[in-house]
Scaffold this motif. Structure first.
Motif, PDB file in Angstrom:
ATOM      1  N   LYS A  23     -38.235  76.217   4.240  1.00 20.43           N
ATOM      2  CA  LYS A  23     -37.411  75.974   5.424  1.00 20.43           C
ATOM      3  C   LYS A  23     -36.543  77.190   5.747  1.00 20.43           C
ATOM      4  O   LYS A  23     -36.414  77.575   6.909  1.00 20.43           O
ATOM      5  CB  LYS A  23     -36.506  74.755   5.209  1.00 20.43           C
ATOM      6  CG  LYS A  23     -37.234  73.451   5.187  1.00 20.43           C
ATOM      7  CD  LYS A  23     -36.256  72.327   4.870  1.00 20.43           C
ATOM      8  CE  LYS A  23     -36.973  71.048   4.531  1.00 20.43           C
ATOM      9  NZ  LYS A  23     -36.044  70.019   4.041  1.00 20.43           N
ATOM     10  N   TYR A  24     -35.941  77.762   4.715  1.00 18.76           N
ATOM     11  CA  TYR A  24     -35.057  78.904   4.935  1.00 18.76           C
ATOM     12  C   TYR A  24     -35.854  80.103   5.452  1.00 18.76           C
ATOM     13  O   TYR A  24     -35.409  80.793   6.370  1.00 18.76           O
ATOM     14  CB  TYR A  24     -34.298  79.282   3.665  1.00 18.76           C
ATOM     15  CG  TYR A  24     -33.351  80.429   3.915  1.00 18.76           C
ATOM     16  CD1 TYR A  24     -32.153  80.208   4.587  1.00 18.76           C
ATOM     17  CD2 TYR A  24     -33.674  81.723   3.541  1.00 18.76           C
ATOM     18  CE1 TYR A  24     -31.286  81.260   4.876  1.00 18.76           C
ATOM     19  CE2 TYR A  24     -32.816  82.780   3.814  1.00 18.76           C
ATOM     20  CZ  TYR A  24     -31.629  82.545   4.474  1.00 18.76           C
ATOM     21  OH  TYR A  24     -30.790  83.584   4.765  1.00 18.76           O
ATOM     22  N   GLU A  25     -37.006  80.358   4.867  1.00 19.03           N
ATOM     23  CA  GLU A  25     -37.836  81.494   5.312  1.00 19.03           C
ATOM     24  C   GLU A  25     -38.240  81.314   6.770  1.00 19.03           C
ATOM     25  O   GLU A  25     -38.251  82.281   7.535  1.00 19.03           O
ATOM     26  CB  GLU A  25     -39.068  81.652   4.418  1.00 19.03           C
ATOM     27  CG  GLU A  25     -38.770  82.171   3.031  1.00 19.03           C
ATOM     28  CD  GLU A  25     -38.319  83.622   2.987  1.00 19.03           C
ATOM     29  OE1 GLU A  25     -38.483  84.365   3.982  1.00 19.03           O
ATOM     30  OE2 GLU A  25     -37.804  84.025   1.934  1.00 19.03           O
ATOM     31  N   ASN A  26     -38.554  80.102   7.176  1.00 15.24           N
ATOM     32  CA  ASN A  26     -38.889  79.831   8.568  1.00 15.24           C
ATOM     33  C   ASN A  26     -37.673  80.090   9.463  1.00 15.24           C
ATOM     34  O   ASN A  26     -37.786  80.727  10.512  1.00 15.24           O
ATOM     35  CB  ASN A  26     -39.377  78.384   8.714  1.00 15.24           C
ATOM     36  CG  ASN A  26     -39.849  78.089  10.108  1.00 15.24           C
ATOM     37  OD1 ASN A  26     -40.535  78.883  10.740  1.00 15.24           O
ATOM     38  ND2 ASN A  26     -39.478  76.923  10.608  1.00 15.24           N
ATOM     39  N   TYR A  27     -36.517  79.607   9.026  1.00 18.05           N
ATOM     40  CA  TYR A  27     -35.281  79.800   9.782  1.00 18.05           C
ATOM     41  C   TYR A  27     -34.962  81.285   9.928  1.00 18.05           C
ATOM     42  O   TYR A  27     -34.683  81.761  11.023  1.00 18.05           O
ATOM     43  CB  TYR A  27     -34.128  79.071   9.076  1.00 18.05           C
ATOM     44  CG  TYR A  27     -32.763  79.414   9.607  1.00 18.05           C
ATOM     45  CD1 TYR A  27     -32.303  78.863  10.798  1.00 18.05           C
ATOM     46  CD2 TYR A  27     -31.929  80.291   8.924  1.00 18.05           C
ATOM     47  CE1 TYR A  27     -31.044  79.180  11.295  1.00 18.05           C
ATOM     48  CE2 TYR A  27     -30.674  80.614   9.414  1.00 18.05           C
ATOM     49  CZ  TYR A  27     -30.240  80.059  10.592  1.00 18.05           C
ATOM     50  OH  TYR A  27     -28.999  80.385  11.074  1.00 18.05           O
ATOM     51  N   ILE A  28     -35.016  82.020   8.829  1.00 22.69           N
ATOM     52  CA  ILE A  28     -34.641  83.442   8.857  1.00 22.69           C
ATOM     53  C   ILE A  28     -35.667  84.245   9.649  1.00 22.69           C
ATOM     54  O   ILE A  28     -35.313  85.209  10.337  1.00 22.69           O
ATOM     55  CB  ILE A  28     -34.411  84.008   7.438  1.00 22.69           C
ATOM     56  CG1 ILE A  28     -33.480  85.222   7.485  1.00 22.69           C
ATOM     57  CG2 ILE A  28     -35.680  84.362   6.734  1.00 22.69           C
ATOM     58  CD1 ILE A  28     -32.085  84.932   7.863  1.00 22.69           C
ATOM     59  N   SER A  29     -36.912  83.847   9.602  1.00 25.47           N
ATOM     60  CA  SER A  29     -37.947  84.518  10.397  1.00 25.47           C
ATOM     61  C   SER A  29     -37.648  84.351  11.888  1.00 25.47           C
ATOM     62  O   SER A  29     -37.748  85.316  12.663  1.00 25.47           O
ATOM     63  CB  SER A  29     -39.316  83.939  10.059  1.00 25.47           C
ATOM     64  OG  SER A  29     -40.300  84.490  10.891  1.00 25.47           O
ATOM     65  N   ASN A  30     -37.276  83.139  12.287  1.00 24.67           N
ATOM     66  CA  ASN A  30     -36.909  82.889  13.690  1.00 24.67           C
ATOM     67  C   ASN A  30     -35.674  83.700  14.080  1.00 24.67           C
ATOM     68  O   ASN A  30     -35.609  84.264  15.170  1.00 24.67           O
ATOM     69  CB  ASN A  30     -36.662  81.407  13.931  1.00 24.67           C
ATOM     70  CG  ASN A  30     -37.934  80.595  13.892  1.00 24.67           C
ATOM     71  OD1 ASN A  30     -39.022  81.115  14.104  1.00 24.67           O
ATOM     72  ND2 ASN A  30     -37.808  79.316  13.598  1.00 24.67           N
ATOM     73  N   GLN A  31     -34.686  83.745  13.179  1.00 21.55           N
ATOM     74  CA  GLN A  31     -33.468  84.510  13.458  1.00 21.55           C
ATOM     75  C   GLN A  31     -33.789  86.000  13.611  1.00 21.55           C
ATOM     76  O   GLN A  31     -33.284  86.653  14.515  1.00 21.55           O
ATOM     77  CB  GLN A  31     -32.440  84.317  12.336  1.00 21.55           C
ATOM     78  CG  GLN A  31     -31.831  82.938  12.278  1.00 21.55           C
ATOM     79  CD  GLN A  31     -31.103  82.582  13.547  1.00 21.55           C
ATOM     80  OE1 GLN A  31     -31.596  81.803  14.350  1.00 21.55           O
ATOM     81  NE2 GLN A  31     -29.947  83.140  13.753  1.00 21.55           N
ATOM     82  N   SER A  33     -36.621  87.327  14.491  1.00 18.31           N
ATOM     83  CA  SER A  33     -37.368  87.534  15.740  1.00 18.31           C
ATOM     84  C   SER A  33     -36.422  87.632  16.934  1.00 18.31           C
ATOM     85  O   SER A  33     -36.578  88.498  17.791  1.00 18.31           O
ATOM     86  CB  SER A  33     -38.355  86.389  15.969  1.00 18.31           C
ATOM     87  OG  SER A  33     -39.350  86.406  14.988  1.00 18.31           O
ATOM     88  N   LYS A  34     -35.431  86.736  16.969  1.00 19.13           N
ATOM     89  CA  LYS A  34     -34.443  86.775  18.057  1.00 19.13           C
ATOM     90  C   LYS A  34     -33.628  88.060  18.000  1.00 19.13           C
ATOM     91  O   LYS A  34     -33.361  88.686  19.021  1.00 19.13           O
ATOM     92  CB  LYS A  34     -33.520  85.555  17.972  1.00 19.13           C
ATOM     93  CG  LYS A  34     -34.195  84.263  18.328  1.00 19.13           C
ATOM     94  CD  LYS A  34     -33.260  83.079  18.128  1.00 19.13           C
ATOM     95  CE  LYS A  34     -33.977  81.780  18.377  1.00 19.13           C
ATOM     96  NZ  LYS A  34     -33.131  80.620  18.117  1.00 19.13           N
ATOM     97  N   GLU A  35     -33.240  88.432  16.791  1.00 24.24           N
ATOM     98  CA  GLU A  35     -32.457  89.658  16.606  1.00 24.24           C
ATOM     99  C   GLU A  35     -33.277  90.882  17.018  1.00 24.24           C
ATOM    100  O   GLU A  35     -32.766  91.781  17.676  1.00 24.24           O
ATOM    101  CB  GLU A  35     -32.054  89.762  15.129  1.00 24.24           C
ATOM    102  CG  GLU A  35     -31.029  90.814  14.827  1.00 24.24           C
ATOM    103  CD  GLU A  35     -30.622  90.763  13.366  1.00 24.24           C
ATOM    104  OE1 GLU A  35     -31.126  91.610  12.594  1.00 24.24           O
ATOM    105  OE2 GLU A  35     -29.824  89.892  13.004  1.00 24.24           O
ATOM    106  N   ASP A  36     -34.555  90.891  16.649  1.00 16.41           N
ATOM    107  CA  ASP A  36     -35.428  92.013  17.009  1.00 16.41           C
ATOM    108  C   ASP A  36     -35.585  92.125  18.522  1.00 16.41           C
ATOM    109  O   ASP A  36     -35.627  93.232  19.066  1.00 16.41           O
ATOM    110  CB  ASP A  36     -36.801  91.863  16.340  1.00 16.41           C
ATOM    111  CG  ASP A  36     -36.751  92.093  14.835  1.00 16.41           C
ATOM    112  OD1 ASP A  36     -35.752  92.650  14.340  1.00 16.41           O
ATOM    113  OD2 ASP A  36     -37.718  91.691  14.146  1.00 16.41           O
ATOM    114  N   GLU A 147     -28.968  76.788  16.095  1.00 16.39           N
ATOM    115  CA  GLU A 147     -28.917  77.668  14.920  1.00 16.39           C
ATOM    116  C   GLU A 147     -27.739  77.308  14.015  1.00 16.39           C
ATOM    117  O   GLU A 147     -27.872  77.287  12.797  1.00 16.39           O
ATOM    118  CB  GLU A 147     -28.822  79.139  15.336  1.00 16.39           C
ATOM    119  CG  GLU A 147     -30.064  79.700  15.962  1.00 16.39           C
ATOM    120  CD  GLU A 147     -30.164  79.415  17.469  1.00 16.39           C
ATOM    121  OE1 GLU A 147     -29.183  78.916  18.069  1.00 16.39           O
ATOM    122  OE2 GLU A 147     -31.235  79.678  18.032  1.00 16.39           O
ATOM    123  N   THR A 148     -26.608  77.022  14.617  1.00 16.64           N
ATOM    124  CA  THR A 148     -25.417  76.663  13.838  1.00 16.64           C
ATOM    125  C   THR A 148     -25.648  75.347  13.097  1.00 16.64           C
ATOM    126  O   THR A 148     -25.351  75.236  11.905  1.00 16.64           O
ATOM    127  CB  THR A 148     -24.182  76.547  14.752  1.00 16.64           C
ATOM    128  OG1 THR A 148     -23.974  77.825  15.373  1.00 16.64           O
ATOM    129  CG2 THR A 148     -22.945  76.145  13.979  1.00 16.64           C
TER     130      THR A 148
END
Length: 189
Positions: A23-31, A33-36, A147-148
């Motif tokens: 779950k965390y890896e999916n969350y951080i991957s999405n974050q 992507s948005k940051e990129d 996200e929060t």
């Protein structure tokens, strides 16, 4: 009987932690992507990009130690790590990071909500309000971002695993102490 309960507990905790990792890896991957996307839009300099990459590397070293686990053997390796208790804290440092990040983000979003709606609150009042909302577990999606809320859910899930692991260690320690007392009693007869 008690040994099998302890063993099944550690297996269940390792599985829960592995599910959390996914779950965390999916969350951080999405974050990321948005940051990129934001980074591409802002067209940062090479130096700024290097700083961001360095920050991601530090984050990975400090808070995601599971990336060094053997692919396909993660649960077995987590069982051994959790059972031994050595270096266990590195697998739970992420709780502090998620907590800090969540509260900072929630405070900013609540402040923005108050500002938009003309509600005057000082920083301490906003912090207290976020803590009260956290205690009640009530975060309105009209005020707080997905996200929060997701970050809070991850923080709570990881903290729950940590609490259950501490209970496991307490039971394991009591069992060990009971065996020591039994040995002392047996030796005295």
């Amino acid at each position: 009987m008690e040994d099998s309960k302890l063993n099944s507990t550690i297996v269940a905790l390792a599985k829960r932690y592995y599910d959390f990792i996914l779950k965390y890896e999916n969350y951080i991957s999405n974050q990321n992507s948005k940051e990129d996307a934001v980074i591409r839009e802002k067209k940062l300099s090479t130096t700024e990009l290097q700083v961001l990459e360095s920050l991601r590397n530090v984050m990975e070293e400090e808070y995601v130690p599971w990336r060094c686990l053997t692919k396909g053997e993660e649960i077995n390796e987590l069982e051994k790590i959790f059972d031994s208790g050595s270096n266990i804290i590195q697998y739970f440092r992420l709780i502090d990071y998620l907590s800090d990040s969540f509260f900072e983000r929630a405070e900013q979003e609540l402040k923005k909500y108050f500002d938009i709606n003309g509600i005057k609150k000082d920083e301490d009042e906003i912090i207290n309000e976020v803590f009260n909302l956290d205690k009640r577990g009530t975060f309105d999606p009209k005020i707080f971002s997905k996200e929060t809320i997701k970050e809070r859910d991850l923080m709570i899930e990881l903290d729950s695993i940590w609490q259950d692991l501490q209970t496991y260690y307490d039971r394991k320690t009591k069992k060990s102490q009971m065996h020591e007392v039994k040995d002392i009693v047996d030796d005295s007869f």
